[in-house]
Structures are given as structure tokens and as C-alpha cells.
Write an enzyme that holds these catalytic residues in place. Sequence first.
Site, mmCIF file in Angstrom:
data_model
loop_
_atom_site.group_PDB
_atom_site.id
_atom_site.type_symbol
_atom_site.label_atom_id
_atom_site.label_comp_id
_atom_site.label_asym_id
_atom_site.label_seq_id
_atom_site.Cartn_x
_atom_site.Cartn_y
_atom_site.Cartn_z
ATOM 1 N N TYR A 337 -3.333 9.325 7.223
ATOM 2 C CA TYR A 337 -3.794 8.733 5.752
ATOM 3 C C TYR A 337 -5.253 9.015 5.720
ATOM 4 O O TYR A 337 -5.703 9.371 4.610
ATOM 5 C CB TYR A 337 -3.602 7.291 5.830
ATOM 6 C CG TYR A 337 -2.347 6.846 5.590
ATOM 7 C CD1 TYR A 337 -1.318 7.103 4.380
ATOM 8 C CD2 TYR A 337 -1.452 5.960 6.388
ATOM 9 C CE1 TYR A 337 -0.120 6.678 4.105
ATOM 10 C CE2 TYR A 337 -0.216 5.463 6.234
ATOM 11 C CZ TYR A 337 0.454 5.982 5.049
ATOM 12 O OH TYR A 337 1.850 5.532 4.851
ATOM 13 N N PHE A 340 -6.146 12.758 4.638
ATOM 14 C CA PHE A 340 -5.496 12.843 3.208
ATOM 15 C C PHE A 340 -6.414 12.097 2.179
ATOM 16 O O PHE A 340 -6.959 12.857 1.202
ATOM 17 C CB PHE A 340 -4.153 12.612 3.117
ATOM 18 C CG PHE A 340 -3.268 13.554 3.722
ATOM 19 C CD1 PHE A 340 -3.424 14.678 3.875
ATOM 20 C CD2 PHE A 340 -1.989 12.918 4.306
ATOM 21 C CE1 PHE A 340 -2.502 15.660 4.788
ATOM 22 C CE2 PHE A 340 -1.045 13.704 4.872
ATOM 23 C CZ PHE A 340 -1.229 15.139 5.060
ATOM 24 N N LYS A 346 -8.601 16.514 -4.627
ATOM 25 C CA LYS A 346 -7.053 16.341 -5.175
ATOM 26 C C LYS A 346 -6.965 14.899 -5.753
ATOM 27 O O LYS A 346 -6.564 14.770 -7.147
ATOM 28 C CB LYS A 346 -6.185 15.969 -3.808
ATOM 29 C CG LYS A 346 -4.729 15.489 -4.203
ATOM 30 C CD LYS A 346 -4.053 15.439 -2.841
ATOM 31 C CE LYS A 346 -4.294 14.512 -1.918
ATOM 32 N NZ LYS A 346 -3.720 13.865 -0.716
ATOM 33 N N TYR A 347 -7.754 13.962 -5.588
ATOM 34 C CA TYR A 347 -7.676 12.508 -6.298
ATOM 35 C C TYR A 347 -8.505 12.603 -7.517
ATOM 36 O O TYR A 347 -8.193 12.001 -8.718
ATOM 37 C CB TYR A 347 -8.361 11.562 -5.518
ATOM 38 C CG TYR A 347 -7.378 11.262 -4.330
ATOM 39 C CD1 TYR A 347 -6.096 10.788 -4.461
ATOM 40 C CD2 TYR A 347 -7.608 11.554 -2.885
ATOM 41 C CE1 TYR A 347 -5.259 10.632 -3.483
ATOM 42 C CE2 TYR A 347 -6.788 11.344 -1.883
ATOM 43 C CZ TYR A 347 -5.372 11.205 -2.106
ATOM 44 O OH TYR A 347 -4.435 10.907 -1.075
ATOM 45 N N ASP A 433 11.206 1.042 -0.306
ATOM 46 C CA ASP A 433 11.448 2.084 -0.613
ATOM 47 C C ASP A 433 11.860 2.310 -2.171
ATOM 48 O O ASP A 433 12.565 1.553 -2.585
ATOM 49 C CB ASP A 433 12.740 2.475 0.190
ATOM 50 C CG ASP A 433 13.096 4.061 0.103
ATOM 51 O OD1 ASP A 433 13.136 4.622 -1.084
ATOM 52 O OD2 ASP A 433 13.745 4.585 0.941
ATOM 53 N N MET A 434 11.184 3.237 -2.681
ATOM 54 C CA MET A 434 11.198 3.295 -4.112
ATOM 55 C C MET A 434 12.449 3.708 -4.610
ATOM 56 O O MET A 434 12.892 3.080 -5.774
ATOM 57 C CB MET A 434 10.225 4.570 -4.692
ATOM 58 C CG MET A 434 10.893 5.969 -4.201
ATOM 59 S SD MET A 434 9.643 7.232 -4.737
ATOM 60 C CE MET A 434 8.635 6.975 -3.333
ATOM 61 N N GLU A 449 2.429 11.285 -5.148
ATOM 62 C CA GLU A 449 1.887 12.362 -4.220
ATOM 63 C C GLU A 449 2.953 12.665 -3.121
ATOM 64 O O GLU A 449 2.363 12.551 -2.012
ATOM 65 C CB GLU A 449 0.466 12.280 -3.792
ATOM 66 C CG GLU A 449 0.247 10.735 -3.032
ATOM 67 C CD GLU A 449 -1.389 10.857 -2.350
ATOM 68 O OE1 GLU A 449 -1.834 12.071 -2.166
ATOM 69 O OE2 GLU A 449 -1.575 9.835 -2.217
ATOM 70 N N GLU A 458 8.911 17.993 0.916
ATOM 71 C CA GLU A 458 9.017 16.548 1.405
ATOM 72 C C GLU A 458 9.933 15.655 0.629
ATOM 73 O O GLU A 458 9.873 14.358 0.665
ATOM 74 C CB GLU A 458 7.582 16.184 1.726
ATOM 75 C CG GLU A 458 6.854 16.830 2.855
ATOM 76 C CD GLU A 458 5.381 16.375 3.001
ATOM 77 O OE1 GLU A 458 5.231 15.311 2.346
ATOM 78 O OE2 GLU A 458 4.611 17.042 3.703
#
Length: 649
Positions: A337, A340, A346-347, A433-434, A449, A458
Site C-alpha cells: 500500500y 502505491f 496517479k492520484y 467485498d464490493m 483503482e 486484476e
Amino acid sequence: MPLGERPGDKSESRYCGVVTEFSDDMPNVLAFNLTHGSFDFVVATLMDPAYRPSLMQKNGGASSVLPFAGSDLVLSPAQWSSHVVGKISSWIDLDSEDEILRSDSEITLKQEIAWASHLSLQACLLPSPKGKTCANYARCVNQILQGLQSMQLWLRIPLVKTDNYMVSVNSDDLDDSWETWNSFRLLCEHHSQLSVVLDVSSSLPSANSLGRWFGESVRAAIFCTDSFLTNPRGYPCLSKRHQKLVSGFFNHSIQIVLSGQSVHCLTKMNSDIAANNNENNVDGVQKHPLRPYLDYVGFLYQRMDPLPEQERFELGYRDFLQSPLQPLMDNLEAQTYETFEKDTTKYIQYQRAIAKALQDRVPDEKSSTVTTVLMVVGAGRGPLVRASLQAAEETGRRLKVYAVEKNPNAVVTLHSLVKLEGWENIVSIISSDMRHWDAPEKADILVSELLGSFGDNELSPECLDGAQKFLKEDGISIPSSYTSFIHPVTASKLYNDVKAHKDVAHFETAYVVKLHNIARLAPPQPVFTFTHPNRSVDKSNSRYTKLKFEIPGDTGSAMVHGFAGYFDSILYKEVHLGIEPSTSTPNMFSWFPIFFPLRTPICLRPGSSLEVHFWRCCSPTKVWYEWGVASPSSSSIHNSNGRSYWVGL
């Protein structure tokens, strides 16, 4: 001593060598070339060039001592290992029609390599193959390689310019230098201890032809003094094309070796150079004749730009095979984490996309009364939550955030972050879990992301399709689409690293790799595209595509060891994020490319095309890829099912 200091560069290309003549006084050879010449190593002939086994036998000298360049005791083991590369006798010709010469050559080759191995040399330079065939030479070298411990064998190959690459595949004029190397390494079964040393001449092949060598296992490049030009002050220099080539060698850890006699008559050294090298002005010691050439190579090295901070960070990952992450199946660790989260580029892109979506969603006149519901699915430790709230502050929009995360360890950090930042009235943390969460309301914007190196690898399509049920009909998904890309590459090191496992499974595995020593043989082409929200009737995420790559004619023949894969995504409207080379987001390091190896490399002829087939396969419990080549020759279908797949559905 090294050619110079270049911040971040610790590669072997900092060290420069010199080819020396045979001498039975090795201590003097090292003293003259290293101490007084400032070279880092010598490429030294190990055997008296006059030696022939058949002559010794004829003279009754079967039991005589072999005429090597001194005893192993004249240098320390460290000196032999660090400062001497063995140079095998250049006269040997194992494919000669003369039986005596052929026999002498094989005996001498084995004797010299045995002696070099005894000395613990790191490498030996093999002479260039003579003639159009090298089968017996390669057979003998391959036999030696099977019993060699760690020493490398460097095959000397002239870098020859071929005037016409667009020739028949049956022509004898096909790019002889690469063809010779390719034939030799195929006969040696791509042995990992066999590398190539390029003999650079004054005339260079095309840029595309030169480029494919960076994907081969090139260890050094020999520049003879007659390939140098003369500058207005009378000193040696190289043409612009040669300078660019040398820079490429430096960037790919390829060492420069100088050879030949000085062809520049210099009465005295340049005063600036001399002032910086007083240690070489030793009374009574002849100045090294090739020192001006070495100084020029050092000048080319020292004028290179320092390695950018991002490249320094990535140095340890260059050409290192890694298994892709499986965040749907595995909970990521804190260190992952953290890596990243350091990718600020990226953000920033995500924040830009979210800001534009908020402005499109809520007009300025309603910004103080309308609250946008935003869901971050796969929230991790909160970087997208922070980017969303910063976008809301930037645009003056009201926001309600749901942070959905399945990793219970990351959820602990999320709670701490929300409390620390005072977001309790804005952010709701959902530990789930979404795909299985029952949302209390529909979202205006869905942010994730979940992209992998290949875009969909992924399981972003499966996850977002599952989460789509709580997105409003006119809701916005960030990212809104993403496309995977591939192209064929020469990647000798990666191929040998996969081959070292000695099984099929590793050839049917997709790897994440910071690609470096590769040659890109054609521009990338799109493979699979996914759009969110997915409004299609067919919800299957299985895909198939056929691609045809045209190889430029001036590239010459080349070997395809596999395919490099990338992705490009549209976060929202014109805000994009990706690693596809032609459109890659600068200064971003969250993703390295993906590498799909070929079990058997494919040889491409000049101007030929390559037909490739790719599948994305889905079952109720997993997703995997299959790939294969149909033309110019057929490969097996590489099936990663059961080996390299993404599970957790």
C-alpha cells in the site's frame, strides 16, 4: 577507475576495458593498462599465438608445458577475476575444411577455456566464427558450456552494415552478423552463459537494426581506434551516430572495450585533460597510447544526464520477473500500500477526473445545495478518498463518500485516517467485498483503482460489473474505459530467466516486469477494451483478438521471445492514465508492463509480419489468458489456466 560519476548509476557500463597483445608478463600488462592507462580491465590473450597442438606433437612435445601467459601465481585470484577477461586465440577455426586446423582449434579452445576457468576469470572472449557455417564451433562451445561453472563466454560478432535488408529470405546476404549470432546461440540452446560482444566498425547499420541488439545478451562493445574520427584539435572523437550508440550501451549496462593502435598523432595531451589526470604523468613510464580514446569515452559518459529519481527507484526491478498482484484473492500488505500511495502522479490524475465529474454532475448554481454520492470501491488505506475530498474542495461541491474495502487490515487504517482528518460526517467506511455489499443508496460517481499492468488482469471488469448495481443509471464510473496493448519484443534475458525454471508452467505465466534490456520490434496494438458502466446485453468478459504486426524492413532479422503488455485508460473524458509507451503518463510508477513469454522463440525475417492470437478466458471461479503465434511459424497455444490466473470470483 570508473569512467566517471553519474548519480544513480552503479552498472558495469562505468568500466572500460582494453584489448592487449600476448605477453608472458601479466603483472606488467596490468600495471601499464590499469595503473598508468586508467583502464578497468584488460582483454588479454591467454595462449602464445604461435602455439599449435599438432606442431608440439610433431616435435615430440606432448608432455611440454603449454605456453600460457604466465603462472596463475603471478597475479592474485582477485586480480585475475576482477581485471582480466581471457581472449581466446583468434586463429582458431573449428569449421575449417583443413582437418589439422580444425583439430588444433578444438584442442586449443578447450585448453584455453580450461585454463581461464582455473584462473577463475569471469569471462572469456571467443573469436568470431569464420565463414558461413559455425555448426562445429557451436557444438564444441555448447559442449564446454555444459561443464562450465560460472564463467561467461562472450562471442565476438562484427556489427556489419548490410546495404539491403529487403531481400529474399533465401538470400545469402541476410544480415550476416545477427544471423551468425542467432545460428550460434540456437545451436547452443540459448545457454544463459553465452553472450555476445559487438565489434563496432566505422560504418553502422540502421537505427532499427541497432535497436534489436539491446534485447540480446550483449555484454560489451569493442571499438577499434580506426572507427574514431578526428576533431579540429586533432583528438579522437566519434560520429553523432556512434555517440548515440555509445549512450545506448551505457544505458543498457554494456561495457566499452578499446582495441588497436593509436592512429591519432598527438604531441601532447589536452591541457585540461592532463590537469585532471596528473596521476598518470609518472616519470619514466610511457604514457598509454590509447589514453586519449579512453578520455573521450569518459567524456561521453560524464555528459549523460543523471538518472531521474523514478529510474533510480526502479533500478532494482529492471528485467526482474514478478508475479502480478491478486488483490481480489489476497489482502495486500502495508508495504505494498505504501509503495502505491507514493505515486502522487496517479492520484493527481484521479483528482482531476473526479473534479471534472463533480462539475458535470452538479452545476455551479446548485453546488451549495446538492450533495453528490461518491463510492470508492477498493478504497485501500484511503488515497482515493483523500483525492475525492480534495476534488470536492477544489470545485466547491458537497460530497458524501462511501469507502468500500474488503481487506480488514486496511479498514483499520481507514478508520484511523477518517478520525484523524475529521471526516466522520462525510465518509462512511464499509468493510465488505464490493460485489456482495447491499448499498443503502445509489451512487452518482463510482471510483476505483483496480487496474493491473494489462488493464483487466486484476479483474477490474468482474469487480466493477458486480459493483455496477449500486450506480445510478446516469452515473459516472472512474475509470470509464481501459484498453490493453501488446507488441512483440526481443528479450533474451527474460527468456533465459524463464527457461532456467526448466518447466512448461513458467512459460505459460504472465509476469510483471520493469522492462529494460529489450528491443521493441513493432508499435503496440490494442487487444481488449472494457467500458464502465457496462451497458451491453452480453455481460461475458471473455475476449478474443487476432493481431498482425508488420516488422520494419530495415530492422533486419530478429528474435521474438514474447510480448510486452501495457494498458491505457480514460478516467473521465480527456483525463487519461496509462503505461502504453506512446501515451504513457509521465513520472508514474504504480504499474510495470506485463510480459507474456513464448516457449519457443520465433525468428522474424526482414519485412515479415507476425500474426498473434490472444484470448481472455473466464470461468465461474477464475480468469486466465491464452496466447499463440500463427505466422510466420506456428507456436503452441500458451494456456495459463491452472498456472497464472486470477481467482476470487
